[in-house]
Scaffold this motif. Structure first.
Motif, PDB file in Angstrom:
ATOM      1  N   GLN A  13       0.811  -1.221   0.000  1.00 32.09           N
ATOM      2  CA  GLN A  13       0.000   0.000   0.000  1.00 32.09           C
ATOM      3  C   GLN A  13       0.847   1.274   0.000  1.00 32.09           C
ATOM      4  O   GLN A  13       0.306   2.372   0.107  1.00 32.09           O
ATOM      5  N   ASP A  14       2.169   1.135  -0.124  1.00 31.98           N
ATOM      6  CA  ASP A  14       3.025   2.316  -0.059  1.00 31.98           C
ATOM      7  C   ASP A  14       2.791   3.255  -1.238  1.00 31.98           C
ATOM      8  O   ASP A  14       2.622   4.459  -1.057  1.00 31.98           O
ATOM      9  N   ASP A  15       2.787   2.710  -2.453  1.00 32.38           N
ATOM     10  CA  ASP A  15       2.602   3.559  -3.624  1.00 32.38           C
ATOM     11  C   ASP A  15       2.154   2.723  -4.825  1.00 32.38           C
ATOM     12  O   ASP A  15       2.857   2.649  -5.843  1.00 32.38           O
ATOM     13  N   PRO A  16       0.985   2.080  -4.736  1.00 30.59           N
ATOM     14  CA  PRO A  16       0.547   1.246  -5.862  1.00 30.59           C
ATOM     15  C   PRO A  16       0.191   2.086  -7.083  1.00 30.59           C
ATOM     16  O   PRO A  16      -0.467   3.117  -6.961  1.00 30.59           O
ATOM     17  N   ARG A  17       0.651   1.622  -8.257  1.00 30.77           N
ATOM     18  CA  ARG A  17       0.400   2.370  -9.483  1.00 30.77           C
ATOM     19  C   ARG A  17       0.003   1.423 -10.611  1.00 30.77           C
ATOM     20  O   ARG A  17       0.482   0.292 -10.675  1.00 30.77           O
ATOM     21  N   TYR A  18      -0.864   1.926 -11.494  1.00 33.90           N
ATOM     22  CA  TYR A  18      -1.323   1.162 -12.647  1.00 33.90           C
ATOM     23  C   TYR A  18      -1.434   2.099 -13.839  1.00 33.90           C
ATOM     24  O   TYR A  18      -1.731   3.292 -13.683  1.00 33.90           O
ATOM     25  N   ASP A  19      -1.215   1.555 -15.036  1.00 33.14           N
ATOM     26  CA  ASP A  19      -1.501   2.317 -16.252  1.00 33.14           C
ATOM     27  C   ASP A  19      -3.012   2.382 -16.470  1.00 33.14           C
ATOM     28  O   ASP A  19      -3.567   3.444 -16.748  1.00 33.14           O
ATOM     29  N   HIS A  20      -3.669   1.236 -16.340  1.00 32.20           N
ATOM     30  CA  HIS A  20      -5.132   1.135 -16.422  1.00 32.20           C
ATOM     31  C   HIS A  20      -5.496  -0.043 -15.534  1.00 32.20           C
ATOM     32  O   HIS A  20      -5.320  -1.189 -15.920  1.00 32.20           O
ATOM     33  N   LEU A  32      -8.002  -1.719 -14.460  1.00 32.48           N
ATOM     34  CA  LEU A  32      -8.874  -2.818 -14.875  1.00 32.48           C
ATOM     35  C   LEU A  32      -8.150  -3.758 -15.835  1.00 32.48           C
ATOM     36  O   LEU A  32      -8.153  -4.984 -15.653  1.00 32.48           O
ATOM     37  N   LEU A  33      -7.506  -3.184 -16.829  1.00 39.10           N
ATOM     38  CA  LEU A  33      -6.817  -4.005 -17.818  1.00 39.10           C
ATOM     39  C   LEU A  33      -5.540  -4.616 -17.257  1.00 39.10           C
ATOM     40  O   LEU A  33      -5.179  -5.753 -17.593  1.00 39.10           O
ATOM     41  N   ASP A  34      -4.848  -3.876 -16.389  1.00 38.82           N
ATOM     42  CA  ASP A  34      -3.623  -4.405 -15.792  1.00 38.82           C
ATOM     43  C   ASP A  34      -3.919  -5.626 -14.927  1.00 38.82           C
ATOM     44  O   ASP A  34      -3.199  -6.631 -14.968  1.00 38.82           O
ATOM     45  N   VAL A  35      -4.983  -5.552 -14.126  1.00 39.16           N
ATOM     46  CA  VAL A  35      -5.359  -6.679 -13.277  1.00 39.16           C
ATOM     47  C   VAL A  35      -5.833  -7.850 -14.133  1.00 39.16           C
ATOM     48  O   VAL A  35      -5.489  -9.011 -13.886  1.00 39.16           O
ATOM     49  N   TYR A  36      -6.612  -7.550 -15.163  1.00 41.02           N
ATOM     50  CA  TYR A  36      -7.087  -8.600 -16.077  1.00 41.02           C
ATOM     51  C   TYR A  36      -5.901  -9.333 -16.701  1.00 41.02           C
ATOM     52  O   TYR A  36      -5.852 -10.571 -16.715  1.00 41.02           O
ATOM     53  N   ASP A  37      -4.935  -8.593 -17.216  1.00 42.59           N
ATOM     54  CA  ASP A  37      -3.780  -9.210 -17.871  1.00 42.59           C
ATOM     55  C   ASP A  37      -2.960 -10.040 -16.888  1.00 42.59           C
ATOM     56  O   ASP A  37      -2.468 -11.123 -17.234  1.00 42.59           O
ATOM     57  N   LYS A  54      -3.703  -1.664  -3.885  1.00 44.66           N
ATOM     58  CA  LYS A  54      -4.671  -0.819  -4.585  1.00 44.66           C
ATOM     59  C   LYS A  54      -5.212   0.234  -3.625  1.00 44.66           C
ATOM     60  O   LYS A  54      -5.536  -0.077  -2.476  1.00 44.66           O
ATOM     61  N   ARG A  55      -5.343   1.440  -4.118  1.00 47.20           N
ATOM     62  CA  ARG A  55      -5.995   2.496  -3.348  1.00 47.20           C
ATOM     63  C   ARG A  55      -7.481   2.532  -3.702  1.00 47.20           C
ATOM     64  O   ARG A  55      -7.920   1.842  -4.628  1.00 47.20           O
ATOM     65  N   ASP A  56      -8.251   3.336  -2.970  1.00 45.54           N
ATOM     66  CA  ASP A  56      -9.703   3.327  -3.165  1.00 45.54           C
ATOM     67  C   ASP A  56     -10.123   3.592  -4.611  1.00 45.54           C
ATOM     68  O   ASP A  56     -11.031   2.911  -5.109  1.00 45.54           O
ATOM     69  N   PRO A  57      -9.522   4.542  -5.335  1.00 46.52           N
ATOM     70  CA  PRO A  57      -9.930   4.719  -6.741  1.00 46.52           C
ATOM     71  C   PRO A  57      -9.690   3.465  -7.581  1.00 46.52           C
ATOM     72  O   PRO A  57     -10.498   3.148  -8.470  1.00 46.52           O
ATOM     73  N   HIS A  58      -8.600   2.736  -7.298  1.00 44.79           N
ATOM     74  CA  HIS A  58      -8.351   1.471  -7.997  1.00 44.79           C
ATOM     75  C   HIS A  58      -9.447   0.460  -7.654  1.00 44.79           C
ATOM     76  O   HIS A  58      -9.989  -0.218  -8.539  1.00 44.79           O
ATOM     77  N   ASN A  59      -9.735   0.335  -6.364  1.00 46.16           N
ATOM     78  CA  ASN A  59     -10.751  -0.621  -5.922  1.00 46.16           C
ATOM     79  C   ASN A  59     -12.118  -0.328  -6.555  1.00 46.16           C
ATOM     80  O   ASN A  59     -12.810  -1.239  -7.012  1.00 46.16           O
ATOM     81  N   LEU A  60     -12.495   0.939  -6.568  1.00 43.07           N
ATOM     82  CA  LEU A  60     -13.805   1.308  -7.107  1.00 43.07           C
ATOM     83  C   LEU A  60     -13.868   1.096  -8.616  1.00 43.07           C
ATOM     84  O   LEU A  60     -14.914   0.699  -9.151  1.00 43.07           O
ATOM     85  N   ALA A  61     -12.758   1.340  -9.305  1.00 44.12           N
ATOM     86  CA  ALA A  61     -12.727   1.080 -10.744  1.00 44.12           C
ATOM     87  C   ALA A  61     -12.913  -0.404 -11.025  1.00 44.12           C
ATOM     88  O   ALA A  61     -13.636  -0.795 -11.956  1.00 44.12           O
ATOM     89  N   LEU A  62     -12.285  -1.253 -10.223  1.00 36.86           N
ATOM     90  CA  LEU A  62     -12.432  -2.701 -10.389  1.00 36.86           C
ATOM     91  C   LEU A  62     -13.855  -3.143 -10.090  1.00 36.86           C
ATOM     92  O   LEU A  62     -14.439  -3.955 -10.826  1.00 36.86           O
TER      93      LEU A  62
END
Length: 269
Positions: free
Chosen positions: A134-141, A143-148, A177-185
């Motif tokens: 939880q220190d600094d999780p980052r994704y390009d997208h 939903l797609l990053d988790v799917y891949d 994942k931070r809250d915006p990541h969680n909500l997007a998923l």
């Protein structure tokens, strides 16, 4: 899926059910409330949690699995572990499913254990280790990053000899994942059906639930957790991993009756 933590430091109920007698009593309560499968874990993977040795994890989980089976209970048991030796010992004691929160990133040998024993496997997405995820999780997208990443984990399991119909996936809410990541998923969780595997969702009592609902004590987050669970079920999610079995059973029963998706008296959590 009912959660049985056999750890002293889990965020919600650490230390309450460590001894076999206390765990067995809790199992009976969970079954009375409608649990379909038990998920037993001996290592906390909450944010900031330190790794537990293989020996300690086995010491925490195997005696409880053995006590459940010795008592005559035939409820399906999932072993919540990242480690192949722990899974091997738990399956030998009577567990039937392997639940890997690392999605084969921590110990790729888990896939071979499942393939060799015929045990179904749950592959969850996580980014990083619990100590730092939880220190600094980052994704390009996200939903797609988790799917891949889940598609890669499925392919890894298949390469070890597993069939896709033996695999369930979990997008890993709150794990790197931070809250915006969680909500997007959550908002597009139905995308993961395209992986061709059943989907498990674990949001029960998590920090996101507390923040969004304004509920500080984890043990008071059951109704809000069930609200998210009902949204997931409406999107076709097949299994919820939960602490508060009775709350979820009631909400699922009423939702099923109102939506016409279940027969009277049908329950599940």
């Amino acid at each position: 899926m009912g959660i049985l933590n056999l750890t002293p430091d889990s965020f919600s109920d650490g230390g309450r059910f460590n001894a076999p007698d206390a765990a067995l009593q809790r199992v009976h309560e969970m079954l009375d409330n409608g649990t379909d499968i038990l998920d037993i874990g001996g290592e906390s993977t909450r944010p900031g949690a330190a790794e537990v040795s293989v020996e300690e994890e086995i010491t925490r989980t195997v005696p409880v699995i053995d006590a459940i089976r010795t008592s005559g209970l035939q409820v399906p048991i999932s072993i919540d572990t990242r480690k192949a030796p722990v899974a091997t010992a738990a399956l030998a004691a009577g567990a039937q499913v392997v639940n890997d929160i690392s999605g084969l990133q921590f110990d790729p040998g888990l896939a071979q254990v499942a393939a060799d024993t015929g045990a179904p496997m749950i592959l969850m997405h996580s980014q990083g280790l619990p100590e730092t995820m939880q220190d600094d999780p980052r994704y390009d997208h996200v939903l797609l990053d988790v799917y891949d990443a889940l598609e890669t984990a499925i392919q890894q399991a298949e390469a070890a000899g597993m069939q896709r119909d033996q695999i369930m996936v979990d997008p890993g809410i709150g794990f790197g994942k931070r809250d915006p990541h969680n909500l997007a998923l959550l908002s597009r969780v139905s995308l993961f059906h395209a992986l061709g595997c059943p989907i498990l969702l674990g949001v029960s009592r998590k920090g996101m639930i507390g923040r969004l609902a304004g509920v500080e004590p984890p043990e008071a987050r059951g109704p809000a957790s069930a609200a998210v669970g009902l949204w997931a079920i409406s999107q076709g999610i097949q299994m919820l991993r939960v602490h508060d079995i009775e709350v979820h059973r009631q909400m699922i029963s009423l939702w099923s009756a109102a939506s016409g998706t279940g027969s009277e008296g049908e329950t599940g959590a």
